[in-house]
Design an enzyme around this catalytic site. Sequence first.
Site, PDB file in Angstrom:
ATOM      1  N   SER A 492       0.851  -1.186   0.000  1.00 51.37           N
ATOM      2  CA  SER A 492       0.000   0.000   0.000  1.00 51.37           C
ATOM      3  C   SER A 492       0.892   1.243   0.000  1.00 51.37           C
ATOM      4  O   SER A 492       1.687   1.412  -0.913  1.00 51.37           O
ATOM      5  CB  SER A 492      -0.953  -0.036   1.195  1.00 51.37           C
ATOM      6  OG  SER A 492      -1.971   0.913   1.046  1.00 51.37           O
ATOM      7  N   ASP A 579      -8.596  -4.799  -6.441  1.00 57.03           N
ATOM      8  CA  ASP A 579      -8.274  -3.787  -5.432  1.00 57.03           C
ATOM      9  C   ASP A 579      -9.094  -2.516  -5.667  1.00 57.03           C
ATOM     10  O   ASP A 579      -8.942  -1.860  -6.688  1.00 57.03           O
ATOM     11  CB  ASP A 579      -6.778  -3.469  -5.499  1.00 57.03           C
ATOM     12  CG  ASP A 579      -6.302  -2.666  -4.298  1.00 57.03           C
ATOM     13  OD1 ASP A 579      -7.128  -1.994  -3.650  1.00 57.03           O
ATOM     14  OD2 ASP A 579      -5.090  -2.705  -4.016  1.00 57.03           O
ATOM     15  N   HIS A 611      -6.954  -5.505  -1.954  1.00 57.45           N
ATOM     16  CA  HIS A 611      -5.865  -4.727  -1.365  1.00 57.45           C
ATOM     17  C   HIS A 611      -5.153  -5.561  -0.306  1.00 57.45           C
ATOM     18  O   HIS A 611      -5.263  -5.323   0.895  1.00 57.45           O
ATOM     19  CB  HIS A 611      -6.418  -3.440  -0.768  1.00 57.45           C
ATOM     20  CG  HIS A 611      -5.380  -2.381  -0.549  1.00 57.45           C
ATOM     21  ND1 HIS A 611      -4.664  -1.816  -1.581  1.00 57.45           N
ATOM     22  CD2 HIS A 611      -4.941  -1.775   0.581  1.00 57.45           C
ATOM     23  CE1 HIS A 611      -3.837  -0.911  -1.096  1.00 57.45           C
ATOM     24  NE2 HIS A 611      -3.981  -0.870   0.208  1.00 57.45           N
TER      25      HIS A 611
END
Length: 888
Positions: A492, A579, A611
């Site tokens: 991330s 995602d 994600h």
Amino acid sequence: MKKLFVLLLIIFVSNSFAQLPPLIDREVFFGDPEISGAQISPDGKYITFIKPFNNVRNIWIKELNQKFEEARPLTNDTKRPITNYFWSRDSKYILYVQDQGGNENFRVYAVDPKATGDPVPPSRDLTPLENVRAYIYDVPKKTPNEIYIGLNDRNPQLHDVYKLNLTTGERTLIRKNDENVVAWVFDLDGNLRLGVRQTEDGGMEILKVDGDKLIPIYSVSSEESADPYRFTPDGKSFYLVSNKGKNVDKTELLLFNLETNEIKFIERDPENEVDFGGALFSDNTNELLATFYRADRVRIYFKNKEFESAYNKLRKALPDGEISLNSMTDDENLWIVSVSRDIDPGSTYLFDRRTGKVEFLYKSRPNLPSEYLAEMKPIKYKAKDGLVIPAYLVLPKGIPHKNLPTIVFPHGGPWSRDFWGYNSYAQFLANRGYAVLMPNFRGSTGFGKKFLNAGNKQWGRGAMQQDITDGVNYLIKEGIADPKKIGIFGGSYGGYATLAGLAFTPDLYAAGFDFVGPSNIITLLNSIPPYWAPIKKIFTIRVGDPDKPEERKMLEEQSPLNYASNIKAPLFVVQGANDPRVKKTESDQIVVALRDLGRNVEYIVAPDEGHGFLGELNRLAMVVALEKFFAKHLGGRYQQDVREEIQKRLDEITVDVKTVSLPRTEVANEFLNSFDGSKIQPVSSKYVIKIDTRGQKFEINVNRDITKSKLNDKDVFVVVDVATGIMGGNDTLIVDANTLLPIKRNVKQGPATIHLNFGADKIEGQIEAGPQKMPLNIKIDSPVITEGAGIELALKTLPLKKGYKAFFNQIDIMRAGTKKMIVNVLDVEKVTLPSGEYEAYKIEVKPSDGDEGAQTLWLDTNDKILLKSEAKLGAMMGGGTVTSELVK
């Protein structure tokens, strides 16, 4: 001599590795835990836990005195692991949330713990809505058969509040959310009392629910925070965590009186190190039992002598580590607790508060040899500007801590932080011979608002990344890190930091591994999920505002994609196809850029992940790639054998970078410039629209009139759609008669009205719904068209043929922005309608970043009039289909 030197070098390296502990199998680190997540039912009769069933993590149950071997499975999800669940207050149901392939459109499910089935009892989907994200707001003790949830079925950006009956599945609307509320808070009796929303300047305000009104009672600026924590039993006051005030840096625990608006100070960190960490209350007496703070380690402050005595008995009976209270019975006598530390992911115990007896239940990873794991040490180092950066350092066990291959492991968020404790990636990499640095760079949470706000607009070339660079330089200066063998790996925001490290400090790193990291901040901000829209302002404050020219330039300079040519080190990119936060395009575009530059780039895409990777095989396949990649470029150890099933999955999700493609931006400009208003003729048409949603079917009749007119001495076309039936209304679109680009649009349906005015660089307007008014101000940097008639007029002017493909930008009102759409002529085919038989172009129109919002149109090949259209309804209509057909 050269051969002798190489031989000596091999012997030296081999001897160095020989001092390390044994190589621990990667599956011991990253395979699914044997057992995890144990909870005790409120009535104390059952223990539930998560354990693989048919190779996927599911919920299991056993009676309190049964052995774990006698437990039975309660769920049988074969595709997506279940990671969290909870008991209803009366022990009648177990509830959990689940999404599809990582898309984060969570649904709420219930299963009866007493029921049986073959092989499991049925789970009931309590929120069976497509493209809708459910939140659980409250599980009141007073009404155990009801919980309160939020659903964005009416508006993808906002969650309305519903009461959900756990037995019947009936949903009752409690409150519509037309006020941009991002969170709702209930008192201990299950009454809706507070809302929280973002202010126009990016701050937050707490609102008191007063009938139909929301009354602001407390507000903070964008640099401060305020979070309602828990109500008092009488409902007159609530605990509040805030850092409001010029002289307040760390968040404090306060008590807010709703009758007088008086605020009483309760506690702040006695050592003034960190923000308020949390509090534990009794569900029976509602008394505050303890508070805690997360500094280098957790610190606990007891407020109740009886609880403190029980905790100390428990503490003496458990091994060293951080204790977590996972669940307890209604009478608060039986506790499920776990204890973990840096070299142990944890053991779980049953504690009887009355007798003081502690019963061992299980270790989540019993085969993990803690004696071979490495200590996690809290450290601090100074950044370039003198700011002290807290961090954690994990150094491989058994070898001198000098000149080591090193991996920097920045956390995601970025508004989060790393904590002391077991970290599977850090321990895995240390076992392979790497030093691992985990920096809590500025912008991390938990260390006060000054530290957090020091990270505002400091991505990439700014101080946040400099803090990471300074951590590397600190390890090099201390002699710990080999300056020629530094890698960086994160997920991330940590993935972004990986890309930024390689792009902006290309001589520092020898390799980078990016896991779901954004490569272009502007495209990231333009594609945030719709349910984040009510807090979008905080992104512009903390990251940057792409609508401001000077900040857009800053964001462009901070985006690694724009500096891909600087990247010299090998890069490995990992992405989940579904995602919703960091779209697949973010990874595609950096892979394409590096591939076209002839750089060393590898790519993995898991089609069933979002994600992060929840699936065991996907996770293990990624770890195999991670381990091999860093061994190749930094020289750490590598486990040679790979289980056949894992290797097969790795082969399946590995992408040949030669096959990755992106839409050509220049095609979109050709599309927009090719509209020719001279090909449009005034006409009147009639359509019937058929809607099938939520088990209901109904029809709407639409009359469309296209006329030519004047607006401020400008030639325009006016398209008026008038609908009659259950969803009657009208839609008036005015477009330039030459370019067909929109000038004005007014839509009225029921009590809602939308007004839009289109300019060269912005779209202004307003959404009205009863007394509520929401202004719209959308910046644009290229022309846009509208959905519906706007698309259909444009298509009539294009050189359509089978295989024709182009792009355009379309306004997206729900996201207050624009989105790129793809036009693809699929075929030429016969269409039979009540109005006749036609030869038609079959045209697909869909967003470039996915299929949600796609539609199929059929245009007559002669005059290109719209004959038919088909589309799937989105979240606002709860899923379903809509079809229109030409009647006359």
